[in-house]
Write a protein that holds these residues in place. Sequence first.
Motif, PDB file in Angstrom:
ATOM      1  N   UNK A 177       4.774   4.591  -5.841  1.00  0.00           N
ATOM      2  CA  UNK A 177       6.566   3.953  -6.312  1.00  0.00           C
ATOM      3  C   UNK A 177       6.164   2.676  -7.573  1.00  0.00           C
ATOM      4  N   UNK A 178       5.616   2.362  -7.023  1.00  0.00           N
ATOM      5  CA  UNK A 178       5.139   0.983  -8.979  1.00  0.00           C
ATOM      6  C   UNK A 178       4.875   2.411  -9.656  1.00  0.00           C
ATOM      7  N   UNK A 179       3.747   3.307  -9.285  1.00  0.00           N
ATOM      8  CA  UNK A 179       4.024   4.262 -10.845  1.00  0.00           C
ATOM      9  C   UNK A 179       5.102   5.151 -10.972  1.00  0.00           C
ATOM     10  N   UNK A 180       5.388   4.813 -10.466  1.00  0.00           N
ATOM     11  CA  UNK A 180       7.388   5.472 -10.144  1.00  0.00           C
ATOM     12  C   UNK A 180       8.356   5.337 -11.501  1.00  0.00           C
ATOM     13  N   UNK A 181       7.863   4.084 -11.089  1.00  0.00           N
ATOM     14  CA  UNK A 181       9.120   2.928 -11.348  1.00  0.00           C
ATOM     15  C   UNK A 181       8.643   2.139 -12.704  1.00  0.00           C
ATOM     16  N   UNK A 182       7.320   2.280 -12.660  1.00  0.00           N
ATOM     17  CA  UNK A 182       6.775   1.521 -14.370  1.00  0.00           C
ATOM     18  C   UNK A 182       6.781   3.668 -15.035  1.00  0.00           C
ATOM     19  N   UNK A 235       0.354  -1.418 -11.753  1.00  0.00           N
ATOM     20  CA  UNK A 235      -1.025  -2.864 -11.969  1.00  0.00           C
ATOM     21  C   UNK A 235       0.328  -3.972 -11.165  1.00  0.00           C
ATOM     22  N   UNK A 236       1.188  -4.417 -12.055  1.00  0.00           N
ATOM     23  CA  UNK A 236       1.255  -6.469 -11.331  1.00  0.00           C
ATOM     24  C   UNK A 236       2.133  -5.550 -10.502  1.00  0.00           C
ATOM     25  N   UNK A 237       3.432  -4.195 -10.257  1.00  0.00           N
ATOM     26  CA  UNK A 237       4.199  -4.970  -9.361  1.00  0.00           C
ATOM     27  C   UNK A 237       3.856  -4.032  -8.264  1.00  0.00           C
ATOM     28  N   UNK A 238       2.567  -3.418  -7.912  1.00  0.00           N
ATOM     29  CA  UNK A 238       2.068  -3.319  -6.803  1.00  0.00           C
ATOM     30  C   UNK A 238       1.631  -4.195  -6.511  1.00  0.00           C
ATOM     31  N   UNK A 239       0.779  -5.442  -7.359  1.00  0.00           N
ATOM     32  CA  UNK A 239       0.074  -6.464  -6.010  1.00  0.00           C
ATOM     33  C   UNK A 239       1.301  -7.726  -5.666  1.00  0.00           C
ATOM     34  N   UNK A 240       1.909  -7.273  -6.608  1.00  0.00           N
ATOM     35  CA  UNK A 240       3.632  -8.073  -5.724  1.00  0.00           C
ATOM     36  C   UNK A 240       4.332  -7.243  -4.755  1.00  0.00           C
ATOM     37  N   UNK A 241       4.108  -6.161  -4.676  1.00  0.00           N
ATOM     38  CA  UNK A 241       5.083  -5.330  -3.825  1.00  0.00           C
ATOM     39  C   UNK A 241       4.160  -5.205  -2.198  1.00  0.00           C
ATOM     40  N   UNK A 242       2.612  -5.124  -2.098  1.00  0.00           N
ATOM     41  CA  UNK A 242       1.920  -5.635  -1.770  1.00  0.00           C
ATOM     42  C   UNK A 242       2.271  -6.794  -0.937  1.00  0.00           C
ATOM     43  N   UNK A 243       2.518  -8.093  -1.299  1.00  0.00           N
ATOM     44  CA  UNK A 243       2.143  -9.343  -1.364  1.00  0.00           C
ATOM     45  C   UNK A 243       3.725  -9.021  -0.647  1.00  0.00           C
ATOM     46  N   UNK A 244       4.867  -8.340  -0.518  1.00  0.00           N
ATOM     47  CA  UNK A 244       6.061  -8.359  -0.019  1.00  0.00           C
ATOM     48  C   UNK A 244       5.609  -8.194   1.058  1.00  0.00           C
ATOM     49  N   UNK A 245       5.292  -7.197   1.588  1.00  0.00           N
ATOM     50  CA  UNK A 245       4.890  -6.125   2.300  1.00  0.00           C
ATOM     51  C   UNK A 245       4.334  -7.149   3.482  1.00  0.00           C
TER      52      UNK A 245
END
Length: 112
Positions: free
Chosen positions: A22-27, A79-89
Motif C-alpha cells: 500500500x505504501x509503495x502504491x501510494x508513492x 519507507x516513511x509511510x510504512x513506518x507511520x502505517x505500522x505504528x497506526x496499525x
Amino acid sequence: MPMIAATGSSLPPSQLQRIRSQAEELEGVFLNTLTKEMFASIKSDENFGGGFGEETWRSMQAEQLANTIAQSGGVGIADELMSQMIALQEAANASQGLTHTNLVANSGVYGK
C-alpha cells in the motif's frame, strides 16, 4: 523486502507485506502525478508535431517514468509511510486487544 523483516513490529509478516504494498502504491501515485505535472510544463517541439498524439504519448511516458522510479526504490516516501502505517496499525490493534497470536488466527477469510 528486508525492510519488512527489520521493522521489529508485532504485526504478522502478511500484514507487513500488505502495508508495504500500500505504501509503495501510494508513492507510485504521487510520483505519477509529479511526473505528469512536470511534463505538462514542457512546450511542444515543432519536430514532433504536437497535438493530441504527443499529449497521449507524454502521458504514457510520464506514467512509465513514475513506475520505473517507484520500482527502483522510489524516493523514500514509501519507507516513511510504512513506518507511520505500522505504528497506526499497532495502535489500532492494541486498542482492540489484538495480539500477534489472535491476529493471525482471526486474519482468515471469515476472521473479524
